[in-house]
Design an enzyme around this catalytic site. Structure first.
Site, PDB file in Angstrom:
ATOM      1  N   LYS A 107      47.310  40.813  28.716  1.00 60.14           N
ATOM      2  CA  LYS A 107      47.160  41.962  29.608  1.00 60.14           C
ATOM      3  C   LYS A 107      48.491  42.322  30.273  1.00 60.14           C
ATOM      4  CE  LYS A 107      43.415  41.878  32.020  1.00 60.14           C
ATOM      5  NZ  LYS A 107      42.398  41.595  33.076  1.00 60.14           N
ATOM      6  N   LYS A 119      45.208  31.579  35.200  1.00 60.28           N
ATOM      7  CA  LYS A 119      43.880  31.840  35.757  1.00 60.28           C
ATOM      8  C   LYS A 119      43.317  30.529  36.283  1.00 60.28           C
ATOM      9  CE  LYS A 119      41.148  35.592  35.864  1.00 60.28           C
ATOM     10  NZ  LYS A 119      41.555  37.002  35.982  1.00 60.28           N
ATOM     11  N   ASN A 238      33.648  45.206  43.402  1.00 59.54           N
ATOM     12  CA  ASN A 238      34.838  46.015  43.601  1.00 59.54           C
ATOM     13  C   ASN A 238      35.144  46.909  42.403  1.00 59.54           C
ATOM     14  OD1 ASN A 238      36.931  46.598  45.502  1.00 59.54           O
ATOM     15  ND2 ASN A 238      38.367  45.570  44.154  1.00 59.54           N
ATOM     16  N   SER A 367      48.800  44.526  41.362  1.00 60.45           N
ATOM     17  CA  SER A 367      49.367  43.275  41.870  1.00 60.45           C
ATOM     18  C   SER A 367      50.882  43.264  41.727  1.00 60.45           C
ATOM     19  CB  SER A 367      48.763  42.087  41.110  1.00 60.45           C
ATOM     20  OG  SER A 367      47.435  41.845  41.507  1.00 60.45           O
TER      21      SER A 367
END
Length: 434
Positions: A107, A119, A238, A367
């Site tokens: 990604k 992660k 979200n 981010s």
């Protein structure tokens, strides 16, 4: 974000549905074969760099001590620091963390960011703990991770059942362990922080807005309008909420929603903000919303619609329900919501899938913006953030769509090929130590 019960993972009696790690490896090998990835680089990318498992005790409100297990998997950092979320969920384990870390590598690479993939999280059900207990759990987990995270090494972010408050606790704990002169310089150890604590304005909606943008770009490529398009959303947290919010603003109609508590439907449309406001006073649940009817969970994916947005957990669209999906487009708001077997069925049926590493990359792009803002001592306005996100997402979508058409392959394989080729180029240019 939310999820549904595990029954979707266990319906078949003939053979088990493949796990997320099986899926990500099959996707990787398929793309690697297509681009004829160098065998040595294939070996490197097929395994993780580091896998951290920590067990740590935390005192509960009643005085008892519980021991928790936390994970942080760092897949690859050829392009830059490890980057990826931390989730609090009973399904968190080492295999899930491995798969999710690999997805983050692809990604970040696809988005053209100077990041690798990581992660992790804690195996727990946060609904069973008080706010004070969750704060202590988070701070103790951060302390246990120690130097395995850092603003130039590994930068966590929110994920399932974690949020800006969680990130604020992590940042404060991490900075408190640094020498006094270095504390303020370590604020970007995490992203997704509250606005008043170094967070980026608009970071809360970045992932959902990115999902919406990909759908918008797809519609434009097919000379279609979003007006009156019917869509369904699995997960009304979200990502699901913001994707729905922007789609509704552009004329689309939400007709079915599913979360951890159940499913609802209204073919005449469900007002997105009304539903969101209802969940805020109903313990986060959509069930019982007065402007919709209850829907059997098994029938959710069979709902009549144009667009389906799975924005909950992985492995939700499988060989069991893929033949029944009526949507023409699947926009993956979650990580790995469609397994390999389910995807083959959808592609054979002519259904387009905008893959997770493209569709939900607005989060990691947001981010990156926050990380840059902290690093440079800047403050960006919401309009600036959304404009930059729009441009970055358009660049990624066009690259993937054009490569897909040129190579006559599906969008997921195209996205993987582009992401992996960028990492391969880095290894070729730099060489492999020693």
């Amino acid at each position: 974000m939310t999820t549904i019960t595990a029954e979707l993972h266990n319906r078949t009696k003939k053979k088990p549905i493949k796990g997320m790690m099986d899926n990500v490896m099959e996707q990787f090998y398929s793309a690697a074969d297509h681009i004829e990835l160098h065998p040595n680089i294939r070996k490197i990318l097929s395994i993780t760099n580091n896998e951290i498992i920590v067990h740590f005790p935390v005192k509960m409100d009643n005085g008892d001590v519980e021991v928790f297990t936390g994970y942080r998997v760092q897949h690859n950092n050829a392009l830059g620091p490890y980057k990826g979320g931390l989730r609090y969920h009973p399904t968190v384990d080492i295999d899930a963390a491995r798969a999710l870390a690999m997805w983050m590598t692809w990604k970040s690479s696809l988005a053209g960011l100077p990041y690798g993939g990581g992660k992790g999280g804690i195996q727990l059900d946060p609904s069973k703990y008080s706010a004070g207990e969750l704060e202590r759990i988070t701070r103790r987990f951060t302390f246990a991770l120690g130097d395995n995270i850092g603003p130039e090494h590994d930068i966590p972010a929110p994920d399932i059942n974690t949020n800006s408050q969680t990130m604020a606790w992590i940042a404060d704990t991490y900075m408190s362990t640094r020498p006094p002169a270095e504390r303020t310089a370590n604020q970007h150890v995490v992203t997704g922080k509250p606005d008043g604590s170094g967070g980026l304005e608009g970071r809360d909606r970045a992932t959902g807005y990115g999902v919406f943008l990909n759908i918008k770009f797809w519609a434009a490529r097919n000379n279609e309008s979003l007006s009156n398009k019917k869509f369904i959303v699995q997960g009304f947290g979200n990502v699901g909420y913001w994707a729905s919010h922007f789609l509704e603003k552009n004329g689309a109609k939400l007709v079915a929603v599913q979360d951890a508590f159940g499913s609802i439907r209204n073919t005449n449309g469900i007002n997105v903000d009304d539903l969101f406001n209802y969940t805020q006073v109903n313990n986060g649940s959509i069930v019982g919303f007065p402007e919709a009817f209850d829907l059997d969970n098994e029938k959710f994916f069979t709902s009549e619609c144009d667009i389906c947005i799975p924005a909950a957990l992985g492995n939700q669209i499988t060989r069991t329900n893929a033949p029944k999906i009526k949507a023409r487009l699947i926009a993956e708001g979650a990580n790995g919501p469609t397994n390999v077997e389910g995807e083959k069925i959808l592609i054979d049926r002519g259904i387009t899938i905008i893959p997770d590493i493209l569709c939900n990359s607005g989060g990691v792009i947001g981010s990156y913006f926050e990380w840059l803002q902290n690093r440079n001592g800047e403050l960006w306005q919401l309009s600036e953030v959304m404009s930059k996100l729009d441009k970055k997402m358009k660049e990624s979508f066009d690259k993937v769509y054009d490569f897909s058409e040129k190579e006559r392959i599906d969008l997921r394989k195209a996205a993987y090929c582009i992401a992996i080729k960028r990492i391969e180029k880095a290894y070729v240019q730099r060489g492999i130590f020693p």
